[in-house]
Motif scaffolding. Structure first.
Motif, PDB file in Angstrom:
ATOM      1  N   THR A   1       0.852  -1.237   0.121  1.00  0.00           N
ATOM      2  CA  THR A   1       0.046  -0.116   0.050  1.00  0.00           C
ATOM      3  C   THR A   1       0.935   1.396   0.011  1.00  0.00           C
ATOM      4  N   LEU A   2       0.709   2.020  -0.939  1.00  0.00           N
ATOM      5  CA  LEU A   2       1.321   3.466  -1.005  1.00  0.00           C
ATOM      6  C   LEU A   2       0.955   4.414  -0.026  1.00  0.00           C
ATOM      7  N   MET A   3       1.681   5.565   0.160  1.00  0.00           N
ATOM      8  CA  MET A   3       0.999   6.690   1.045  1.00  0.00           C
ATOM      9  C   MET A   3       0.042   7.372   0.518  1.00  0.00           C
ATOM     10  N   ASN A   4      -0.502   7.328  -0.761  1.00  0.00           N
ATOM     11  CA  ASN A   4      -1.703   7.908  -1.388  1.00  0.00           C
ATOM     12  C   ASN A   4      -2.883   6.879  -1.103  1.00  0.00           C
ATOM     13  N   GLY A   5      -2.503   5.805  -0.566  1.00  0.00           N
ATOM     14  CA  GLY A   5      -3.676   4.718  -0.308  1.00  0.00           C
ATOM     15  C   GLY A   5      -3.872   3.665  -1.573  1.00  0.00           C
ATOM     16  N   LEU A   6      -3.282   4.156  -2.618  1.00  0.00           N
ATOM     17  CA  LEU A   6      -3.356   3.005  -3.747  1.00  0.00           C
ATOM     18  C   LEU A   6      -2.373   1.628  -3.470  1.00  0.00           C
ATOM     19  N   THR A   7      -2.420   0.787  -4.302  1.00  0.00           N
ATOM     20  CA  THR A   7      -1.520  -0.278  -4.007  1.00  0.00           C
ATOM     21  C   THR A   7      -0.556  -0.510  -5.427  1.00  0.00           C
ATOM     22  N   ALA A   8       0.556  -1.186  -5.007  1.00  0.00           N
ATOM     23  CA  ALA A   8       1.319  -1.212  -6.200  1.00  0.00           C
ATOM     24  C   ALA A   8       1.968  -2.734  -6.032  1.00  0.00           C
ATOM     25  N   PRO A   9       2.495  -3.425  -7.193  1.00  0.00           N
ATOM     26  CA  PRO A   9       3.182  -4.681  -7.083  1.00  0.00           C
ATOM     27  C   PRO A   9       4.549  -4.593  -6.582  1.00  0.00           C
ATOM     28  N   LEU A  10       4.676  -5.449  -5.572  1.00  0.00           N
ATOM     29  CA  LEU A  10       6.054  -5.648  -5.140  1.00  0.00           C
ATOM     30  C   LEU A  10       7.186  -6.528  -5.837  1.00  0.00           C
ATOM     31  N   ASN A  11       7.748  -6.009  -6.790  1.00  0.00           N
ATOM     32  CA  ASN A  11       8.310  -6.797  -7.586  1.00  0.00           C
ATOM     33  C   ASN A  11       9.916  -6.811  -7.332  1.00  0.00           C
ATOM     34  N   MET A  12      10.144  -5.571  -6.557  1.00  0.00           N
ATOM     35  CA  MET A  12      11.855  -5.587  -6.424  1.00  0.00           C
ATOM     36  C   MET A  12      12.016  -6.673  -5.430  1.00  0.00           C
ATOM     37  N   GLN A  13      13.532  -6.994  -5.506  1.00  0.00           N
ATOM     38  CA  GLN A  13      13.973  -8.055  -4.530  1.00  0.00           C
ATOM     39  C   GLN A  13      14.248  -7.459  -3.049  1.00  0.00           C
ATOM     40  N   VAL A  14      13.760  -8.165  -2.102  1.00  0.00           N
ATOM     41  CA  VAL A  14      13.845  -7.838  -0.633  1.00  0.00           C
ATOM     42  C   VAL A  14      14.699  -8.540   0.140  1.00  0.00           C
TER      43      VAL A  14
END
Length: 322
Positions: A292-305
């Motif tokens: 969940t982004l700061m603006n309330g929308l969602t984004a895919p987590l594709n980066m390596q963690v």
């Protein structure tokens, strides 16, 4: 004890907002850095003014009440004697021995018997305490040796940069990789920059290698790193390395960069230390499919963690207390 907020964030509230009238003691370095941490906490907190436990004025009044103690200096308050030993872990961290009517209690937060790249290891005590009260966050965990963790860390860095991604990297590793010297590396933490000045002030608290190096050059002058003040000053073109705060990714530049980079699989986020529950950094360790982004929308987590912790808290208990 040490200056990290998971140990001492409530102390200003305790002294300024409650009926507690006792005295508070810290080592010199802990007090110096602790003030910087508290001020930064107030600035980056997302809590409303009405819900804040304390403000900058409370911190200033509180800091005036803190008394300092030198390592191995014995003080006495109301018949109770106490002194402290070097705990390793972070600059100024201390293990306190408290003597109450001949009963000796060792009270310590994080400590490390492993000398790291800049600090000495925790001291070995001359005698055993009657009672030990010890930090237990990692008390039942077995850490990989430092050289193994460092290799994992640098392998992630190298592979990510090689595929054109963005990540963070330690200065010493950078020096030994000339093929990467055209990759920009940034330091995006005003708090860390201020703390670095304190570290240089207490250079005699560092390990022997750093003290010897300081006689000829400043080991805290990172020639490969540029300061990044805001995301508006960042030219996000091509691979780069950014060390940004806050470490929990809850706000600020680290959160802005995370949201910019999180959907690209070429990028990597390396979490190098302890993170608290409820923060985005803690959430992404479990690699959810989206965030969940700061603006309330969602984004895919594709980066390596990658979670590669250098936050060692207890190592070799028997050595410390033997």
């Amino acid at each position: 004890m040490n200056f990290h907020l998971d140990h001492a964030a409530s102390l200003p509230y305790f002294l300024e907002k409650t009926t507690f009238k006792g005295r508070v003691f810290m080592t010199h370095a802990t007090k110096a850095i602790y003030k910087l941490f508290l001020s930064d906490y107030v600035k980056v907190s997302k809590v409303s003014v009405e819900d804040m436990l304390y403000d900058e004025q409370d911190i200033l009044r509180f800091m005036d009440k803190i008394e300092v103690i030198d390592f191995h200096q014995t003080l006495e308050v109301n018949g109770i004697r106490f002194w402290c030993y070097t705990a390793g872990h972070v600059l100024g961290a201390a293990m306190f021995m408290v003597d109450i009517a001949g009963v000796r209690v060792l009270y310590t937060g994080d400590y490390s018997r492993e000398e790291d790249r800049h600090l000495r290891a925790a001291e070995i005590l001359q005698f055993s305490p009657d009672i030990c009260i010890i930090e237990s966050t990692y008390g039942v965990q077995l850490h990989q040796p430092r050289n193994v963790r460092e290799k994992r860390f640098t392998d992630v860095i190298h592979s990510t940069i090689s595929q054109g991604g963005c990540v963070l990297i330690p200065d010493e590793y950078w020096s030994n990789q000339p093929e990467l010297h055209n990759i920009p590396i940034y330091y995006a933490s005003p708090l860390a920059k201020r703390c670095m000045a304190v570290y240089q002030t207490y250079i005699n608290s560092m390990n022997e290698r750093i003290c010897n190096q300081f006689a000829n050059s400043n080991p805290f002058d990172f020639k490969h790193i540029s300061t990044l003040k805001s995301i508006e000053n960042f030219n996000d073109v091509g691979p780069s390395i950014v060390m940004a705060s806050p470490n929990g990714l809850q706000s600020g530049l680290s959160r802005q960069l995370f949201e910019t980079w999180c959907s690209d699989k070429k990028n990597a986020c390396v979490i190098p230390g302890y993170v608290v529950e409820g923060t985005l950094a803690k959430t992404i360790i479990n690699e959810p499919k989206e965030v969940t982004l700061m603006n309330g929308l969602t984004a895919p987590l594709n980066m390596q963690v990658h979670y590669i912790s250098f936050s060692l808290m207890q190592i070799l208990h028997r050595q410390v207390c033997s």
